[in-house]
Design a protein around this motif. Structure first.
Motif, PDB file in Angstrom:
ATOM      1  N   CYS A  41      -3.096  -1.445   2.371  1.00  0.00           N
ATOM      2  CA  CYS A  41      -3.155  -0.354   1.402  1.00  0.00           C
ATOM      3  C   CYS A  41      -4.408  -0.486   0.554  1.00  0.00           C
ATOM      4  N   SER A  43      -4.506  -0.210  -2.477  1.00  0.00           N
ATOM      5  CA  SER A  43      -4.115  -0.993  -3.665  1.00  0.00           C
ATOM      6  C   SER A  43      -4.437  -2.472  -3.459  1.00  0.00           C
ATOM      7  N   HIS A  54       2.088  -5.169   1.324  1.00  0.00           N
ATOM      8  CA  HIS A  54       3.396  -4.662   0.891  1.00  0.00           C
ATOM      9  C   HIS A  54       3.843  -3.501   1.765  1.00  0.00           C
ATOM     10  N   CYS A  80       6.970  -2.203  -1.641  1.00  0.00           N
ATOM     11  CA  CYS A  80       6.267  -2.806  -2.777  1.00  0.00           C
ATOM     12  C   CYS A  80       7.169  -3.618  -3.687  1.00  0.00           C
ATOM     13  N   CYS A 150       4.650   2.077   2.004  1.00  0.00           N
ATOM     14  CA  CYS A 150       3.951   2.391   0.744  1.00  0.00           C
ATOM     15  C   CYS A 150       3.305   3.769   0.829  1.00  0.00           C
ATOM     16  N   ARG A 330      -4.739   4.359   8.727  1.00  0.00           N
ATOM     17  CA  ARG A 330      -4.237   3.154   8.095  1.00  0.00           C
ATOM     18  C   ARG A 330      -4.506   1.959   8.998  1.00  0.00           C
TER      19      ARG A 330
HETATM   20 ZN    ZN Z   1       0.318   0.428  -1.356  1.00  0.00          ZN
END
Ligand code: ZN
Ligand code: NAP
Ligand code: ZN
Length: 338
Positions: A41, A43, A54, A80, A150, A330
């Motif tokens: 991700c 993040s 996550h 997450c 996520c 992704r």
């Molecule tokens: Zn994420």
């Protein structure tokens, strides 16, 4: 303790490298599972400490004696969150992501004992309380399910909260991991979807993913006709951008929901909101019940993420590509390569 292999960076500047650590011993309510795939991700890139991952799917190795939901050999997933207080109003309503006591994150977090690090999913196994483990449909390709934990739930949750469906005009801002799931879900719910992107090369993909329209946000001839056009904009952009430009695209009572989290604050003009009685809002991942609901919906409607599977050792290169917006859509790590 359970000896575990993983990948981690020791600080914000150093690249990720092999890392060994201990998982907590599996308790009576815990599910212990082997991680097969873990999504990457954006993040993970915003984080500055040393534990990541996550979007986790795998197969159960062992369960505690009081575990009812899972048995050895089942597929399982973790997003997450790995724990929360379970007692506050938000937890009781299945909104563990907004736990008043602060939920326990799957990474960069501590278990509720306040001292055991949670370490994340760039690793070969994980131990999680059964209440925070999701059931995974058997009919979908597992590597493409991982990002649902996520990217999927983060876009599903606001689309459902604002009851987006037939008759709505939705703008999806940014075509990356979150953006491509927002396009798939909003179009599956029956909305008219417009992709708002800075990348002309993503136009064909946007249509293939379910967007009826595509607007290049750097081109005024594309954006001018969108004044007061959308009922809802879902903003997945990870870098600083001008919210006022997109607020102008909302019709009366329109909502701009931020899920993308640029690292620096941004200016929002009151007039951008006053005109058309517009709102700007935010939304964080999703709770456990709605995450299961999303996975079950994906199973019924055959929805998964578009993924590029990588080896663990290629994670640093994947981060570089992600920073340049070069991901379709992704990266997912095959944990067999750890
Ligand atoms: Zn994420
Ligand atoms: P990603 O795959 O890197 O996608 C981000 C997209 O934003 C890019 O593909 C690009 O799309 C667009 N973008 C990037 N830089 C831009 C710029 N300078 N100006 C305009 N557009 C730009 O990232 P992701 O994994 O989807 O994550 C997106 C954001 O959501 C991150 O900030 C992440 O931390 C956050 N996030 C939030 C939650 C939550 O709970 N709210 C959960 C997960 C992630 P185009 O090429 O189409 O322009
Ligand atoms: Zn709580």
């Amino acid at each position: 303790m359970i000896a575990t292999k993983g990948y981690a960076a020791q600080n914000a500047e150093s690249p990720l490298a092999p890392f060994s650590f201990d998982r907590r011993v599996s308790g009576p309510l815990d599910v212990h599972f082997e991680i097969l795939f873990c999504g990457v991700c954006h993040s993970d890139l915003h984080q500055v400490r040393n534990e990541w991952g996550h979007e986790i799917v795998g197969r159960v190795i062992a369960v505690g004696e009081q575990v009812k939901k899972f048995k050895t050999g089942d597929l399982a997933a973790v997003g997450c969150l790995v724990d929360s207080c379970r007692e506050c109003d938000n937890c009781k309503q299945g909104m563990e992501q907004y736990c008043n006591d602060g939920p326990v994150g799957t990474y960069n977090s501590y278990e509720r004992d306040g001292k055991t690090p949670t370490y994340g999913g760039y690793s070969n196994q994980i131990v999680v309380n059964q209440d925070f483990v999701l059931r995974v449909p058997e009919n979908l390709p597992l590597e493409a399910v991982a990002p649902l934990l996520c990217a999927g739930i983060t876009t599903w949750s606001p689309l459902r909260h604002w009851k987006i469906g037939k008759g709505h005009k939705v703008g999806v801002l940014g075509l990356g991991g979150l953006g491509h799931m927002a396009v798939k879900f909003a179009s599956a719910f029956g909305a008219e979807v417009t992709m708002l992107s800075t990348s002309p090369s993503k136009k064909e993909d946007a249509k293939r993913l379910g967007a009826q329209k595509f607007a290049l946000t750097t081109d005024a001839t594309d954006t001018r006709p969108l004044k007061s056009y959308f009922d809802f904009i879902i903003d997945t952009v990870s870098a600083p951008h001008d919210y006022n430009m997109y607020l102008r695209m909302l019709s009366t009572n329109g909502v701009h929901v931020c899920v993308g989290a640029p690292p620096a604050p941004s200016e929002v003009r009151a007039m951008s909101l006053i005109a058309n009685r517009r709102s700007i809002a935010g939304s964080s991942i999703g709770g456990l019940p709605e995450t299961q609901e999303m996975l079950d919906f994906c199973s019924s409607y055959n929805i998964v993420s578009d993924v590029e599977v990588i080896a663990m050792k290629d994670i640093n290169q994947a981060y570089e590509r992600m920073l340049k917006g070069d991901v379709r859509y992704r990266f997912v790590i095959d944990m067999a390569t750890l």
